[in-house]
Design an enzyme around this catalytic site. Sequence first.
Site, PDB file in Angstrom:
ATOM      1  N   ASP A  18       0.877  -1.170   0.000  1.00 13.07           N
ATOM      2  CA  ASP A  18       0.000   0.000   0.000  1.00 13.07           C
ATOM      3  C   ASP A  18       0.915   1.221   0.000  1.00 13.07           C
ATOM      4  O   ASP A  18       1.425   1.618   1.038  1.00 13.07           O
ATOM      5  CB  ASP A  18      -0.905   0.008   1.233  1.00 13.07           C
ATOM      6  N   GLU A  77      -1.420  -1.559  -4.842  1.00 20.04           N
ATOM      7  CA  GLU A  77      -2.660  -0.829  -5.072  1.00 20.04           C
ATOM      8  C   GLU A  77      -2.406   0.310  -6.059  1.00 20.04           C
ATOM      9  O   GLU A  77      -1.404   1.014  -5.979  1.00 20.04           O
ATOM     10  CB  GLU A  77      -3.208  -0.269  -3.759  1.00 20.04           C
ATOM     11  N   ASP A 149      -2.222   1.110   7.280  1.00 18.93           N
ATOM     12  CA  ASP A 149      -1.425   0.895   6.062  1.00 18.93           C
ATOM     13  C   ASP A 149      -1.097  -0.578   5.869  1.00 18.93           C
ATOM     14  O   ASP A 149      -1.138  -1.095   4.753  1.00 18.93           O
ATOM     15  CB  ASP A 149      -0.146   1.727   6.105  1.00 18.93           C
TER      16      ASP A 149
END
Length: 184
Positions: A18, A77, A149
């Site tokens: 992420d 992502e 996160d």
Amino acid sequence: MNGPSASANVATRILGIDPGLRSTGFGLIDTLGNQLSYVASGCIKTGEGSLPERLKIILDGIREVIATYKPDQAAVEIIFVNVNPQSTLLLGQARGAAICGAVSCDLPVAEYTALQVKQAVVGHGKAAKEQVSHMVQRLLALEGAPSSDAADALACAICHAHGSRGLAAMAGIGTRKRGSRLTD
């Protein structure tokens, strides 16, 4: 390719990422058939400093995670364009550093939108962060909730584990294979 569907007897380790300029979350899971197992998670914190210094911390941090845990694949992502174009550009550079860290270690990288990740983990693309974190905790049988996160990174890895067994694997969607060139 040694994907989750390659063999029911061979575990595949997936690194979820992420990206963030201040904090890049990472999460590792093992997949064996339909079973998901938690390996590790955390954050790469960049602190203060110039942009190039912070990007190097992300790049080196991802390489260190890969050297330590030896994943077979990575999933990152895809960023969305938000209201502040400057923030979007900075986030894109952090994402680029993370991807470069993975590909420089010869890991194939798959990319997923937040909508795809939420759909795979929660069941609908409009899920709140808290719902994603809760489902990550349940799916991986974690005793406590990971940081935000890290939870997002684990969710990305879970999305890849689910997607690589489905239509995405058959169509080659969302993956980059070693040595191949992508064109649109």
